[in-house]
Design a protein around this motif. Structure first.
Motif, mmCIF file in Angstrom:
data_model
loop_
_atom_site.group_PDB
_atom_site.id
_atom_site.type_symbol
_atom_site.label_atom_id
_atom_site.label_comp_id
_atom_site.label_asym_id
_atom_site.label_seq_id
_atom_site.Cartn_x
_atom_site.Cartn_y
_atom_site.Cartn_z
ATOM 1 N N VAL A 66 49.380 33.137 40.909
ATOM 2 C CA VAL A 66 48.148 32.580 41.476
ATOM 3 C C VAL A 66 46.999 32.956 40.548
ATOM 4 O O VAL A 66 46.895 34.113 40.128
ATOM 5 N N TRP A 67 46.143 31.991 40.224
ATOM 6 C CA TRP A 67 45.002 32.316 39.375
ATOM 7 C C TRP A 67 43.778 31.495 39.783
ATOM 8 O O TRP A 67 43.893 30.483 40.466
ATOM 9 N N ALA A 68 42.608 32.000 39.362
ATOM 10 C CA ALA A 68 41.346 31.337 39.706
ATOM 11 C C ALA A 68 40.404 31.361 38.510
ATOM 12 O O ALA A 68 40.401 32.318 37.725
ATOM 13 N N GLU A 111 34.706 26.630 41.659
ATOM 14 C CA GLU A 111 35.876 27.481 41.472
ATOM 15 C C GLU A 111 37.152 26.651 41.572
ATOM 16 O O GLU A 111 37.269 25.776 42.436
ATOM 17 N N TYR A 135 41.273 27.063 42.019
ATOM 18 C CA TYR A 135 42.385 27.937 42.386
ATOM 19 C C TYR A 135 43.683 27.194 42.100
ATOM 20 O O TYR A 135 43.821 26.015 42.453
ATOM 21 N N CYS A 136 44.628 27.869 41.437
ATOM 22 C CA CYS A 136 45.907 27.247 41.101
ATOM 23 C C CYS A 136 47.066 28.186 41.424
ATOM 24 O O CYS A 136 46.894 29.415 41.472
ATOM 25 N N ALA A 194 42.568 37.417 42.277
ATOM 26 C CA ALA A 194 42.217 36.059 42.719
ATOM 27 C C ALA A 194 42.184 35.984 44.240
ATOM 28 O O ALA A 194 41.279 35.369 44.828
ATOM 29 N N ALA A 240 38.900 35.146 46.701
ATOM 30 C CA ALA A 240 38.892 34.076 47.711
ATOM 31 C C ALA A 240 38.505 34.617 49.078
ATOM 32 O O ALA A 240 37.723 33.996 49.816
ATOM 33 N N LEU A 275 49.061 28.161 47.988
ATOM 34 C CA LEU A 275 47.603 28.083 48.165
ATOM 35 C C LEU A 275 47.242 27.881 49.632
ATOM 36 O O LEU A 275 46.200 28.368 50.087
#
Length: 423
Positions: free
Chosen positions: A3-5, A59, A61-62, A99, A103, A141
């Protein structure tokens, strides 16, 4: 699963740079399709993505099997027409628990210009719905955001994080009252009819101005909002001709270009015989050309200019912030535990498939024996022995493989898995 942002906000990037990366809600679906389509299918199949875009932040998010921060930075830089190095100098990149924590803090209002404000939570929910409708939101997500909403609710229930917050709309009224002795004698124009204008109009209406007018591209929507405050609606196209009528102008639209130019304001001031105008531009990108601020009879404030006003009362909220961080930490740990367990899902699926195949084979063999008239007890005994032998075959083979150290480690693992005492 990674997970990354990637993001930039009011603390890391100036207003005009943020404006390059602002996406209206109706732009999110094609933008998400563009982002997901930019990843190489062989390296990053089925990338999950969501984009949050407000006046104070953008932003991304992936989630995917492998993180791809450099690629995400490159895609966003290209979409905004800037170099990746410039974007990096004003952005933040986060992975894993960092990340997730970000969030959760955003949803709880801890990362907002207005500490503890609740509007961001609704904006995040809109972004998640848009990602879901675009087919870009997967289970990872979805879990991240649903847990962030739950944490935000707990923060607001268990702490006083929002008790002393001053919204940008309230700050606008406070600044206007410093310029005009009596707001009841002012005429107020609101440009746009979205959530922010709704909030600002509510605050100004409480001070009973002489008149309220809503200028909007869609007249029907403007009339609907104006009727709530006993005001009037007008078409956006009529704004330049009527600008001189208003003492206060508050604008927040999704336009990509300024709607109120320097020339229009200069003409309005001339008609007003240089009586002062108070203007608030809450839009990103800007609705009012920045050159307007240089005019001597105009008091123009942007979202960044309001920062000092809205930060008042922050000292009283520090104790609540500490409480909120504890709640957020617990939420992050829970999410990361869930994410870690997700890594074993393929193995669990393979084990289930293998045992189903063994069971089917032994069951078919037993049915053949019964059809031939074999004794029922003998067939059941053979069935059970066949299943246990298949299940233990791999473990037994490993016990006889490798050197002494490897066999000892294997023995400990097998004992832990197969010789667990019932509690």
């Amino acid at each position: 699963m990674a997970v990354w942002a990637l993001g930039l906000n009011h603390t890391t990037a100036p207003l005009d740079l943020r404006g390059r990366f602002a996406f209206a809600l109706d732009q999110l679906t094609p933008t998400l399709h563009s982002l997901r389509g930019s990843f190489a299918p062989s390296r990053h199949p089925d990338v999950e993505a969501a984009i949050i875009s407000t006046c104070n932040r953008t932003e991304i998010y992936c989630a995917a099997d492998h993180a791809a921060l450099d690629h995400t930075v490159g895609w966003l830089a290209e979409s905004g027409g800037v170099s990746p190095s410039l974007l990096r100098s004003h952005a933040y990149t986060l992975e894993g628990d960092h990340a997730a924590r970000h969030a959760f803090r955003v949803a709880s209002g801890l990362d907002s210009m207005v500490l503890g404000e609740a509007q961001i939570l609704g904006q995040m929910k809109d972004a998640v719905r848009a990602a879901e409708n675009a087919g870009a939101l997967g289970s990872t997500l979805n879990q991240l955001f649903q847990r962030s909403f739950a944490v935000a609710k707990e923060v607001r229930t268990a702490t006083e994080i929002g008790a002393h917050s001053i919204s940008m709309a309230a700050a606008s009224v406070r600044l206007a009252s410093q310029l005009f002795e009596d707001l009841k004698q002012t005429r107020v124009l609101f440009v746009g009819a979205g959530e922010m204008i709704d909030l600002a109009a509510t605050h100004f209406a409480a001070r009973s101005p002489k008149s309220i007018v809503i200028a909007n591209r869609t007249l029907e929507r403007g009339e609907k909002l104006a009727s709530r405050f006993g005001g009037e609606a007008m078409r956006l196209a009529d704004l330049p001709a009527r600008l001189a009528e208003f003492d206060i102008v508050v604008s927040c639209t999704a336009s990509t270009l300024p709607l109120i130019g320097l020339g229009a304001v200069e003409r309005a001031l001339k008609q007003r015989r240089h009586r002062p105008m108070f203007m608030v531009d809450l839009a990103v990108p800007r609705d009012i050309e920045p050159e307007v601020k240089a005019l001597s009879d105009v008091y123009l404030y942007t979202v960044d200019d309001l920062a000092q006003v809205v930060q008042q009362g922050q000292a009283q909220r520090q104790a609540a912030v500490a409480q909120a961080e504890v709640i957020i930490d617990a939420g992050v740990q829970s999410f990361m535990h869930w994410l870690g367990q997700r890594g074993t899902v393929p193995l669990i699926q393979q084990l289930n498939a293998q045992t189903d195949a063994w069971r089917a084979a032994e069951l078919a063999r037993a049915k053949k024996l019964l059809a031939r008239g074999e004794d029922l007890d003998a067939v059941l005994d053979a069935l059970s022995r066949g299943l246990t032998q298949k299940m233990l075959h791999g473990a037994m083979a490993e016990l006889h493989a490798g050197d002494a150290a490897a066999r000892e480690q294997t023995a400990q693992t097998i004992a832990r898995l197969f010789l667990r005492k019932e509690r």
